[in-house]
Design an enzyme around this catalytic site. Sequence first.
Site, mmCIF file in Angstrom:
data_model
loop_
_atom_site.group_PDB
_atom_site.id
_atom_site.type_symbol
_atom_site.label_atom_id
_atom_site.label_comp_id
_atom_site.label_asym_id
_atom_site.label_seq_id
_atom_site.Cartn_x
_atom_site.Cartn_y
_atom_site.Cartn_z
ATOM 1 N N ASP A 257 -1.296 17.203 -8.692
ATOM 2 C CA ASP A 257 -2.566 17.538 -9.350
ATOM 3 C C ASP A 257 -2.543 17.014 -10.793
ATOM 4 O O ASP A 257 -1.550 17.215 -11.511
ATOM 5 C CB ASP A 257 -2.707 19.072 -9.337
ATOM 6 C CG ASP A 257 -4.068 19.558 -9.792
ATOM 7 O OD1 ASP A 257 -5.053 18.832 -9.597
ATOM 8 O OD2 ASP A 257 -4.141 20.691 -10.322
ATOM 9 N N HIS A 258 -3.595 16.362 -11.221
ATOM 10 C CA HIS A 258 -3.736 15.873 -12.608
ATOM 11 C C HIS A 258 -2.506 15.112 -13.111
ATOM 12 O O HIS A 258 -1.910 15.479 -14.136
ATOM 13 C CB HIS A 258 -4.040 17.031 -13.563
ATOM 14 C CG HIS A 258 -5.396 17.620 -13.345
ATOM 15 N ND1 HIS A 258 -6.553 16.994 -13.720
ATOM 16 C CD2 HIS A 258 -5.777 18.774 -12.751
ATOM 17 C CE1 HIS A 258 -7.590 17.734 -13.368
ATOM 18 N NE2 HIS A 258 -7.155 18.815 -12.771
ATOM 19 N N HIS B 58 -12.373 23.931 -15.621
ATOM 20 C CA HIS B 58 -11.134 24.630 -15.291
ATOM 21 C C HIS B 58 -11.055 25.992 -15.989
ATOM 22 O O HIS B 58 -11.674 26.187 -17.028
ATOM 23 C CB HIS B 58 -9.928 23.795 -15.738
ATOM 24 C CG HIS B 58 -9.739 22.546 -14.922
ATOM 25 N ND1 HIS B 58 -10.012 21.297 -15.416
ATOM 26 C CD2 HIS B 58 -9.300 22.368 -13.664
ATOM 27 C CE1 HIS B 58 -9.754 20.394 -14.480
ATOM 28 N NE2 HIS B 58 -9.312 21.021 -13.406
ATOM 29 N N GLY B 59 -10.264 26.891 -15.413
ATOM 30 C CA GLY B 59 -9.959 28.158 -16.074
ATOM 31 C C GLY B 59 -10.912 29.281 -15.720
ATOM 32 O O GLY B 59 -11.829 29.131 -14.906
ATOM 33 N N GLY C 27 -11.917 22.763 -10.664
ATOM 34 C CA GLY C 27 -12.512 23.929 -11.319
ATOM 35 C C GLY C 27 -13.367 24.745 -10.363
ATOM 36 O O GLY C 27 -14.470 25.173 -10.711
ATOM 37 N N SER D 247 -12.661 27.719 -8.794
ATOM 38 C CA SER D 247 -12.457 29.162 -8.671
ATOM 39 C C SER D 247 -13.768 29.911 -8.876
ATOM 40 O O SER D 247 -14.639 29.460 -9.624
ATOM 41 C CB SER D 247 -11.421 29.639 -9.701
ATOM 42 O OG SER D 247 -10.115 29.327 -9.256
ATOM 43 N N ASN E 13 -10.476 22.493 -5.291
ATOM 44 C CA ASN E 13 -9.260 22.894 -6.022
ATOM 45 C C ASN E 13 -9.366 24.301 -6.598
ATOM 46 O O ASN E 13 -10.287 24.597 -7.364
ATOM 47 C CB ASN E 13 -9.049 21.936 -7.211
ATOM 48 C CG ASN E 13 -8.587 20.568 -6.788
ATOM 49 O OD1 ASN E 13 -8.593 20.236 -5.608
ATOM 50 N ND2 ASN E 13 -8.167 19.772 -7.746
ATOM 51 N N ASP F 112 -7.059 27.355 -8.482
ATOM 52 C CA ASP F 112 -5.837 27.847 -9.121
ATOM 53 C C ASP F 112 -6.106 29.186 -9.819
ATOM 54 O O ASP F 112 -5.451 30.191 -9.571
ATOM 55 C CB ASP F 112 -5.340 26.799 -10.132
ATOM 56 C CG ASP F 112 -4.011 27.180 -10.750
ATOM 57 O OD1 ASP F 112 -3.387 28.148 -10.284
ATOM 58 O OD2 ASP F 112 -3.578 26.507 -11.710
ATOM 59 N N ARG G 70 10.500 43.312 -7.287
ATOM 60 C CA ARG G 70 10.194 43.058 -5.877
ATOM 61 C C ARG G 70 9.019 43.874 -5.326
ATOM 62 O O ARG G 70 8.196 43.297 -4.598
ATOM 63 C CB ARG G 70 11.450 43.240 -5.026
ATOM 64 C CG ARG G 70 12.413 42.084 -5.234
ATOM 65 C CD ARG G 70 13.706 42.295 -4.502
ATOM 66 N NE ARG G 70 14.357 43.522 -4.955
ATOM 67 C CZ ARG G 70 15.664 43.768 -4.792
ATOM 68 N NH1 ARG G 70 16.430 42.895 -4.202
ATOM 69 N NH2 ARG G 70 16.183 44.902 -5.229
HETATM 70 P P1 13P Z 1 -9.735 26.463 -11.372
HETATM 71 O O1 13P Z 1 -9.266 26.635 -12.773
HETATM 72 O O2 13P Z 1 -11.191 26.706 -11.239
HETATM 73 O O3 13P Z 1 -8.971 27.272 -10.384
HETATM 74 O O4 13P Z 1 -9.513 24.906 -10.981
HETATM 75 C C1 13P Z 1 -8.256 24.435 -10.590
HETATM 76 C C2 13P Z 1 -8.193 22.951 -10.523
HETATM 77 O O5 13P Z 1 -9.168 22.252 -10.628
HETATM 78 C C3 13P Z 1 -6.865 22.354 -10.306
HETATM 79 O O6 13P Z 1 -6.904 20.966 -10.351
HETATM 80 O O1 G3H Z 2 -6.242 22.006 -13.388
HETATM 81 C C1 G3H Z 2 -5.171 22.489 -13.677
HETATM 82 C C2 G3H Z 2 -4.527 23.465 -12.761
HETATM 83 O O2 G3H Z 2 -5.139 24.719 -12.857
HETATM 84 C C3 G3H Z 2 -3.042 23.518 -13.016
HETATM 85 O O3 G3H Z 2 -2.747 24.262 -14.136
HETATM 86 O O4 G3H Z 2 -1.387 22.652 -15.457
HETATM 87 O O5 G3H Z 2 -1.300 25.120 -15.938
HETATM 88 O O6 G3H Z 2 -0.255 24.194 -13.862
HETATM 89 P P1 G3H Z 2 -1.333 24.033 -14.902
HETATM 90 ZN ZN ZN Z 3 -8.300 20.214 -11.798
#
Ligand code: 13P
Ligand code: G3H
Ligand code: ZN
Length: 318
Positions: free
Chosen positions: A81-82, A179-180, A211, A213, A254, A256, A281
Amino acid sequence: MIVTTAQLFKVAYGKFAIGAYNINNAEQTMGLFKGCIAAKAPFIIQLSKGARKYTDKRMLEAIIRSAEEIFPEAIYAVHLDHGDEETCYDCIDSGFYSSVMIDASHDPFEKNVEITKRVVDRAHAKGLSVEAELGMLGGVEEDIKVDEGNACLTNPDEVEAFVSKSGCDSLAAAIGTSHGAYKFKGQQSLHFEVIEAIQKRMPGLPIVMHGSSSVPREEVLRINKAGGTLDPTACGVNEDEYLPAAKLGVTKVNIDTDGRLVWTRVHREYFRDHPGEFDFRPPGKIFIEEYAKFIAAKSVKLGSAGQLDEVRKAVTKR
Ligand code: 13P
Ligand code: G3H
Ligand code: ZN
């Protein structure tokens, strides 16, 4: 079974979207596999540069290989990713990945094409496919922060030239998301007119939505009730827009942040309710189950739930 991303895209295109989930540790991996098996959904595991550094890229690979032994019926691809150029080459040469994303979207068009093309040449020679980005999402990704004012939607008129010059296999398009956790204030829709215009110009090209979520309000409120200070007005993508977008070619979605919210809610609530506890745990176990439930529910919204048998007929081991 690890398959190529291209095989998954071929089955899903125009019908449903494949969830692409970022993972960082064993608990997330267990929950992800459990959830996808319960939902009978194919999926994509995404590893970011940050995730590869968090413990060690070899640790992540070993965790995934172990999950494969525990859940032999799972069908999935492994994706960077990225990526920057250097990380793409590391993944391509490792022999473990199904596909990579080269993110040169912060560079001007021609430079983006040039960098993407170099990665495509190296990846295709080893049978991997490449996702590239055109346009700029808002929010934070890796070390780069794009404020909303500088984010810009993908220009559909540039897509054909970008794809044919760079040779990329799928396109991360800026269609109004970021994102976020802090995407939008209030209800905001995807830019369906941009998705439609891209599909019209390049039918068959898998579009990737970053992005994605949904930042569920009840999750944010529970986190805050257990001591968090997240902005309660934060909201994300309407989950009921995943499938209409999938019908227009959005094939990879995507996610995250939503998974991070599940983790934060479970752990905040657990330690609030068990202030004398210091064993990780018990909350870890709860997280695995909650994450699995979350993944299964997402798969329903994406339309990938129930597709595993169909996908199994169409794919071979990478
Ligand atoms: P979110 O921050 O919306 O979950 O997007 C994640 C993403 O685009 C990872 O590449
Ligand atoms: O787009 C980015 C993803 O949410 C991954 O996040 O770079 O903090 O692992 P990260
Ligand atoms: Zn992304």
